[in-house]
Design a protein around this motif. Structure first.
Motif, PDB file in Angstrom:
ATOM      1  N   CYS A 161      55.220  35.672  37.589  1.00 50.67           N
ATOM      2  CA  CYS A 161      54.500  35.212  36.365  1.00 50.67           C
ATOM      3  C   CYS A 161      52.650  34.553  36.816  1.00 50.67           C
ATOM      4  O   CYS A 161      53.339  33.745  37.526  1.00 50.67           O
ATOM      5  CB  CYS A 161      54.817  35.274  35.211  1.00 50.67           C
ATOM      6  N   ASN A 162      51.704  34.661  35.985  1.00 54.96           N
ATOM      7  CA  ASN A 162      50.618  33.926  36.234  1.00 54.96           C
ATOM      8  C   ASN A 162      50.909  32.742  34.972  1.00 54.96           C
ATOM      9  O   ASN A 162      49.406  32.551  34.979  1.00 54.96           O
ATOM     10  CB  ASN A 162      49.735  34.786  36.374  1.00 54.96           C
ATOM     11  N   ALA A 163      52.053  32.274  34.231  1.00 54.08           N
ATOM     12  CA  ALA A 163      51.571  31.534  33.615  1.00 54.08           C
ATOM     13  C   ALA A 163      52.713  30.656  33.851  1.00 54.08           C
ATOM     14  O   ALA A 163      53.855  31.008  34.121  1.00 54.08           O
ATOM     15  CB  ALA A 163      51.410  31.400  31.401  1.00 54.08           C
ATOM     16  N   LEU A 220      50.632  42.479  36.475  1.00 52.05           N
ATOM     17  CA  LEU A 220      50.863  41.762  37.425  1.00 52.05           C
ATOM     18  C   LEU A 220      50.780  43.058  38.635  1.00 52.05           C
ATOM     19  O   LEU A 220      51.390  42.791  39.851  1.00 52.05           O
ATOM     20  CB  LEU A 220      51.526  40.572  37.839  1.00 52.05           C
ATOM     21  N   GLN A 221      51.569  44.008  37.714  1.00 55.09           N
ATOM     22  CA  GLN A 221      52.234  45.444  38.532  1.00 55.09           C
ATOM     23  C   GLN A 221      51.305  45.720  38.148  1.00 55.09           C
ATOM     24  O   GLN A 221      51.139  47.687  37.631  1.00 55.09           O
ATOM     25  CB  GLN A 221      53.643  45.548  37.986  1.00 55.09           C
ATOM     26  N   THR A 245      51.658  42.104  26.718  1.00 54.12           N
ATOM     27  CA  THR A 245      51.401  41.482  28.226  1.00 54.12           C
ATOM     28  C   THR A 245      50.917  39.868  27.868  1.00 54.12           C
ATOM     29  O   THR A 245      50.545  39.259  26.048  1.00 54.12           O
ATOM     30  CB  THR A 245      50.376  42.388  28.073  1.00 54.12           C
ATOM     31  N   ASN A 246      50.620  39.244  28.577  1.00 51.77           N
ATOM     32  CA  ASN A 246      49.690  37.548  28.143  1.00 51.77           C
ATOM     33  C   ASN A 246      48.634  37.829  27.901  1.00 51.77           C
ATOM     34  O   ASN A 246      47.495  37.534  28.008  1.00 51.77           O
ATOM     35  CB  ASN A 246      49.970  36.589  29.402  1.00 51.77           C
ATOM     36  N   GLY A 247      47.637  39.138  28.360  1.00 56.08           N
ATOM     37  CA  GLY A 247      46.229  39.668  28.853  1.00 56.08           C
ATOM     38  C   GLY A 247      45.405  38.606  29.560  1.00 56.08           C
ATOM     39  O   GLY A 247      44.280  39.025  29.084  1.00 56.08           O
ATOM     40  N   SER A 248      46.184  38.044  30.298  1.00 58.11           N
ATOM     41  CA  SER A 248      45.611  37.386  31.573  1.00 58.11           C
ATOM     42  C   SER A 248      44.712  37.580  32.378  1.00 58.11           C
ATOM     43  O   SER A 248      43.384  37.251  32.624  1.00 58.11           O
ATOM     44  CB  SER A 248      46.705  37.143  32.337  1.00 58.11           C
ATOM     45  N   LEU A 249      45.014  39.127  33.002  1.00 64.55           N
ATOM     46  CA  LEU A 249      44.112  39.916  33.969  1.00 64.55           C
ATOM     47  C   LEU A 249      43.048  41.409  33.653  1.00 64.55           C
ATOM     48  O   LEU A 249      43.591  42.651  33.632  1.00 64.55           O
ATOM     49  CB  LEU A 249      44.640  40.981  34.769  1.00 64.55           C
ATOM     50  N   PRO A 250      42.231  41.515  33.055  1.00 60.11           N
ATOM     51  CA  PRO A 250      41.194  42.062  32.087  1.00 60.11           C
ATOM     52  C   PRO A 250      41.125  43.324  33.116  1.00 60.11           C
ATOM     53  O   PRO A 250      41.032  44.309  32.027  1.00 60.11           O
ATOM     54  CB  PRO A 250      39.717  41.578  31.912  1.00 60.11           C
ATOM     55  N   GLN A 251      40.451  42.764  34.359  1.00 58.56           N
ATOM     56  CA  GLN A 251      40.078  44.513  35.054  1.00 58.56           C
ATOM     57  C   GLN A 251      41.667  44.920  35.231  1.00 58.56           C
ATOM     58  O   GLN A 251      41.391  46.436  35.404  1.00 58.56           O
ATOM     59  CB  GLN A 251      39.719  43.697  36.511  1.00 58.56           C
ATOM     60  N   ALA A 252      42.634  44.132  35.455  1.00 61.23           N
ATOM     61  CA  ALA A 252      43.673  45.389  35.506  1.00 61.23           C
ATOM     62  C   ALA A 252      44.174  46.171  34.639  1.00 61.23           C
ATOM     63  O   ALA A 252      44.726  46.850  34.499  1.00 61.23           O
ATOM     64  CB  ALA A 252      44.780  44.194  36.270  1.00 61.23           C
TER      65      ALA A 252
END
Ligand code: SF4
Length: 387
Positions: A161-163, A220-221, A245-252
């Motif tokens: 995770c990134n949080a 992240l995947q 999701t935590n919505g952290s990566l708009p382009q992903a």
């Protein structure tokens, strides 16, 4: 601490769970002087709280005096409870009456047989192995639904995770109470995800749901998710492909959306960026990224829900409610799902600053959300947006 208002109270909902609160003394007023002066510790009584069934939102936290040496409490959604005229009552309102989340429909006698049957059919599938643990040991409804062959079925994919959420239910630091679930330890293969997905999507109104309690952040995947979604849609038009999701990566997120995602639920504790950062402790992203993910999803016509982590006395502060209404209208969010945050309130308030704004109360918060964002549905669970 204050006295409850009548609209904040309800007889104990069926399937509620009572928790004894060790090392804590309930606070209250003597009947003759109710509400006058400061509340007192009710010596010789036991402190208890309620964990509500899904679909109910708590309106008040229990009031206790923490005694020296008291242990931190495990990750549950503690709700104020009390006796009235010989019956158990609690501080809650119903936000969704959905029979599919009735606890009596889960962990039924035939579940072990159903688990064995699907495991026998796909013996090498590690994802099913994980879901068996989730169904049997964590009691996860979405994992059980994969074996029951119905409704929202879980598809965890991300060990990292990134949080670093204060109340993360799959990973907690050594010194904190243990997380209720062990974090997924592997990334399933494309074949494993598709195999389970094809089984599940065949069922009426099925949701195949990436992003579960036992994993980190699924975006992240994203490349794997996008390939899995394309592969599933090549094989079946049925069911809803959903992402929590935590919505952290708009382009992903864009990659997964363009592959064919139908709906998305983004977890949020606040629409105020500082308050968001205080809880989520984002490592590699910021609040603006989350908003951008919602914009991209709505721009592609994806159904977007917010998973609003609720703590009475925090989310029902006037500034929080106004900021949330602005976000819902500005970003055209389809639904807000009320989620009682499962965490020891004392630990929560150590990390989260208390609001200086007037506290409206949860019923008033819900009224203002309905009036201020009429296009946004209020509820508690992911809807099937595709049959
Ligand atoms: S985003 Fe989810 S997995 Fe990541 S820290 Fe928060 S609760 Fe845990």
């Amino acid at each position: 601490m204050r006295l409850p208002r009548e609209e904040e109270l309800v007889r104990l909902p069926t399937s509620s769970v009572l928790h004894y609160l060790p090392g804590r003394t309930p606070l209250g007023w003597p009947v003759r002087r109710t509400g006058q002066g400061s509340p007192q510790g009710l010596r010789g009584t036991l402190a208890v709280a309620v964990q509500l069934p899904s679909g109910w939102t708590r309106t008040l936290l229990p009031a206790w005096q923490r005694e020296p040496g008291a242990p931190d409490l495990p990750f549950f959604g503690y709700t104020a409870a009390f006796f009235r005229q010989g019956e158990l009552w609690c501080a809650a309102v119903q936000t969704e009456d959905n029979p599919r989340w009735n606890p009596e429909l889960y962990a039924t006698r035939d579940l072990p047989r159903r688990i064995r049957a699907l495991r026998r059919k796909h013996p090498a599938n590690r994802l099913l192995g994980q879901l068996e643990v989730c169904a049997r040991e964590y009691g996860c409804y979405n994992a059980q639904n994969i074996f029951y062959g119905r409704w929202e079925g879980a598809a965890p994919v991300s060990p990292s995770c990134n949080a670093c959420c204060q109340g993360c239910i799959s990973s907690q630091p050594e010194e904190a109470p243990p997380s209720p679930q062990m974090r997924l330890a592997f990334v399933p293969t494309l074949e494993e995800i598709v195999e389970v997905g094809l089984e599940h999507l065949n069922h009426p109104e099925a949701l195949y749901s990436f992003g579960q309690g036992c994993e980190g952040e699924p975006l992240l995947q994203a490349p794997l998710l996008a390939r899995a979604i394309r592969a599933l849609r090549e094989r079946t038009p049925k069911g809803t492909l959903h992402l929590n999701t935590n919505g952290s990566l708009p382009q992903a997120a864009r990659e997964v959306i363009q592959a064919g995602l139908d709906s998305m639920r983004i977890s949020l504790n606040s629409a105020i960026s500082d308050h968001y950062r205080a809880y989520y402790q984002p490592r590699t992203y910021d609040f603006e990224d989350v908003l951008e993910t919602i914009r991209i999803a709505r721009g592609h016509g994806v159904w977007v829900s917010l998973n609003l982590l609720m703590v009475p006395g925090v989310n029902d502060a006037q500034d929080e409610v106004e900021a949330l209404i602005r976000l819902l209208n500005d970003l055209d969010v389809n639904m807000v799902q009320m989620r009682n945050l499962n965490m020891d309130p004392d630990l929560f308030f150590q990390g989260i600053p208390a609001s200086q704004a007037p506290i409206l109360g949860v019923p008033e918060m819900l009224r203002r959300l309905r009036a201020g964002a009429p296009r946004t549905r209020l509820g508690s669970h992911n809807p099937a947006v595709r049959s």
